[in-house]
Design an enzyme around this catalytic site. Structure first.
Site, short mmCIF file in Angstrom:
data_model
loop_
_atom_site.label_atom_id
_atom_site.label_comp_id
_atom_site.label_asym_id
_atom_site.label_seq_id
_atom_site.Cartn_x
_atom_site.Cartn_y
_atom_site.Cartn_z
N GLU A 83 47.48 -8.12 -31.02
CA GLU A 83 46.10 -7.73 -31.30
C GLU A 83 45.93 -6.23 -31.54
O GLU A 83 45.26 -5.55 -30.76
CB GLU A 83 45.19 -8.18 -30.15
CG GLU A 83 45.23 -9.67 -29.89
CD GLU A 83 44.15 -10.15 -28.92
OE1 GLU A 83 43.43 -9.31 -28.35
OE2 GLU A 83 44.01 -11.37 -28.74
N ARG B 170 56.02 -16.76 -23.82
CA ARG B 170 55.65 -15.52 -24.51
C ARG B 170 55.32 -14.46 -23.46
O ARG B 170 54.41 -14.65 -22.65
CB ARG B 170 54.43 -15.75 -25.40
CG ARG B 170 53.89 -14.50 -26.06
CD ARG B 170 52.71 -14.82 -26.98
NE ARG B 170 52.25 -13.61 -27.63
CZ ARG B 170 51.08 -13.01 -27.37
NH1 ARG B 170 50.25 -13.49 -26.47
NH2 ARG B 170 50.75 -11.91 -28.01
N GLU C 213 47.84 -17.39 -28.24
CA GLU C 213 46.93 -17.35 -27.08
C GLU C 213 45.73 -18.24 -27.34
O GLU C 213 45.15 -18.21 -28.43
CB GLU C 213 46.38 -15.94 -26.81
CG GLU C 213 47.34 -14.99 -26.17
CD GLU C 213 46.71 -13.62 -25.89
OE1 GLU C 213 45.49 -13.56 -25.68
OE2 GLU C 213 47.46 -12.64 -25.91
N HIS D 1 52.09 -4.85 -26.04
CA HIS D 1 50.85 -5.49 -25.60
C HIS D 1 50.04 -4.42 -24.86
O HIS D 1 49.82 -4.51 -23.67
CB HIS D 1 51.15 -6.71 -24.73
CG HIS D 1 50.02 -7.70 -24.63
ND1 HIS D 1 50.16 -9.04 -24.95
CD2 HIS D 1 48.73 -7.55 -24.27
CE1 HIS D 1 49.00 -9.67 -24.75
NE2 HIS D 1 48.11 -8.78 -24.33
N ASN E 172 45.70 -15.61 -32.08
CA ASN E 172 45.00 -15.73 -30.80
C ASN E 172 43.56 -16.14 -31.09
O ASN E 172 42.89 -15.51 -31.90
CB ASN E 172 44.97 -14.39 -30.04
CG ASN E 172 46.34 -13.99 -29.52
OD1 ASN E 172 47.31 -14.74 -29.66
ND2 ASN E 172 46.42 -12.82 -28.93
C1 FCB Z 1 43.44 -11.20 -25.40
C2 FCB Z 1 44.62 -10.40 -24.86
C3 FCB Z 1 45.16 -10.93 -23.58
C4 FCB Z 1 44.09 -11.44 -22.64
C5 FCB Z 1 43.16 -12.38 -23.38
C6 FCB Z 1 42.08 -12.96 -22.51
O1 FCB Z 1 42.64 -10.36 -26.18
O2 FCB Z 1 45.65 -10.37 -25.81
O3 FCB Z 1 45.95 -9.93 -22.98
O4 FCB Z 1 43.43 -10.37 -22.08
O5 FCB Z 1 42.57 -11.73 -24.47
#
Ligand code: FCB
Length: 464
Positions: A164, A77, A369, A119, A292
């Site tokens: 996010e 990813r 994530e 992102h 995430n």
């Molecule tokens: C998330 C983000 C990623 C990274 C992690 C620790 O919020 O998507 O880019 O910073 O946290």
């Protein structure tokens, strides 16, 4: 711990993001993004760190693909830098070629490309024109999506529109701890909507131009718990759930903003930026929802007297990202904590996946994530014995397995992150990689967690 195996075909991967790893900030026609501007503004990032060089992945991508192969991963990813491929609203061929080579390199290695369109690196010229609080930005995103999806098409296995959007809207325009650093509550809500709208517009582009690819979005849904069983604290949970979770799940999956969100935030905004049909546009059908997960959130309704904690884990600011919820307080939670100060609680992972199973039973899920920052030390022999990261990953992977056992349709897991990288406002100080990056030499070294992860992936089961 009992041996835990995963379903056949479960997709194991690693995740990164463009601004955090690529560097090459002004090479080959890349234009500045809001993160270039923000990180170059004194006082915005720890130690004044910027993504100018980062992990130099733009030049070392082939080596980095080699690490993916050696880890035995089935998926990678990454995100595409909008200002690298579509600066000024026009295709930059050199930028597109970079991602085209990357995608082909992944396919040659049998690794499925999971590409995120956004992102957090909005082209600065679009912020200058108003940024996400302005509707036109959603239309510009649609143009960018049409160009890059047209170029890469269904060589990409899964297209993710946004990573996010919560952070982009509330941290970028509410508390200002992320780029572009604005602190305008009403603008933050407008940003929420234009991100949701942009998701729907771009999602339709993906459907049309890459019919065989899967469509997704990644959300950082919050697992919110009440400080007590009082009605007041239950209401604090409801309000934060509306802002953090249902502000996105509502339009994207149910085709409507929740009524309580609109009522709670009415003193700040009348939401008149939502036009007829927008919510239907936002609700483009998804193939998979990206999740995430890092930690949990504990809230109470503030009594107006006792000291506040405001420990929401999202960075200190005089301005709250929790628009219209000034009477909700976020409480510190028991440890252990990671170097981000985030509490470690794998049960929240299971809880979140079971909620999604209950509320959206037909929607496949993917952990896009999960991971942890710790103050890694390099041993005299050059190894990094990151036992705490191994423990964190083991317990969270186990929590994913527990959710699958209880019927959650989880299709894969991507560790954050493949490499140490630019951790936004925390710069290079917080290391999330399973592979260490020496920022002086750019040498990559596998931490113990990388060796552990390879074993997990090879066996499709938690190693003993
Ligand atoms: C998330 C983000 C990623 C990274 C992690 C620790 O919020 O998507 O880019 O910073 O946290």
């Amino acid at each position: 711990m009992t041996a835990r195996t995963f379903p056949p075909g479960f997709l194991w991967g690693a995740a990164t993001a463009a601004y955090q790893i690529e560097g090459a900030a002004d090479e080959d026609g890349r234009a500045p993004s809001i993160w270039d501007t923000y990180s170059h503004t004194p006082g915005r990032t720890l130690n004044g760190d910027t993504g100018d060089v980062a992990a130099d992945h733009y030049h070392r991508w082939a080596e980095d693909l080699g690490h993916l192969t050696e880890l035995g991963l089935g998926g990678y990813r990454f995100s595409i830098s909008w200002p690298r491929v579509f600066p000024g609203g026009k295709r930059n061929t050199a930028g597109v070629d970079f991602y085209s080579r990357l995608v082909d390199g992944l396919l040659e290695r049998g690794i499925r490309p999971v590409a995120t369109l956004y992102h957090w690196d909005l082209p600065q010229e679009l912020e200058d024109a108003g940024g996400w609080p302005v509707r036109d930005t959603a239309l510009r995103f649609q143009d960018y999506a049409a160009d890059i999806v047209g170029a890469l098409g269904d060589r990409v296995d899964t297209w993710t529109t946004f990573n996010e959007p919560w952070c982009s809207a509330y941290l970028g325009y509410g508390s200002g701890v992320h780029a572009p650093g604005r602190t305008e509550p009403a603008a933050a809500l407008a940003a929420v909507h234009h991100l949701n709208l942009a998701h729907g517009l771009a999602g339709r582009v993906v459907r049309e131009l890459a019919p065989r690819a899967r469509l997704s979005v990644t959300l950082n849904l919050h697992v919110i718990r009440p400080a007590s069983d009082s009605a007041a604290d239950a209401d604090a949970v409801r309000r934060i759930d509306a802002l953090a979770n249902r502000a996105f799940l509502g339009p994207l999956l149910d085709g409507a903003y929740p009524a309580d969100l609109l009522a709670d935030t009415a003193p700040v905004s009348d939401w008149s930026f939502v036009r007829d049909g927008d919510e239907r546009t936002a609700a483009v059908p998804l193939d998979v929802l990206g999740v995430n997960y890092y930690s949990t959130t504990l809230v109470r309704t503030w009594d107006g007297v006792s000291p506040r904690s405001d420990a929401d884990g999202h960075g200190r600011s005089a301005h709250s990202p929790w628009i219209g919820a000034g009477d909700v307080d976020f409480l510190p939670q028991p440890g252990p904590h990671t170097a981000m100060g985030w509490n470690i609680d794998p049960s929240g992972m299971t809880e979140l996946l079971l909620r999604l199973r209950d509320e959206y039973p037909h929607l496949p899920l993917m952990i896009t994530e999960n991971g942890a920052a710790f103050a890694d030390e390099v041993a005299p022999d050059g190894a990094v014995h990151d036992d705490r990261r191994v423990d964190y990953l083991r317990r969270h992977v186990d929590a994913v397995g527990a959710a699958i056992d209880q019927g959650a349709d989880v299709r894969g897991y991507f560790v954050w992150s493949l490499l140490d990288n630019f951790e936004w406002a925390w710069g290079y100080d917080r290391r999330f990689g399973i592979i260490r990056v020496d920022y002086d030499t750019q040498v990559r070294t596998w931490k113990d967690s990388a060796h552990w992860y390879r074993e997990l992936v090879a066996g499709n089961a938690l190693p003993d």
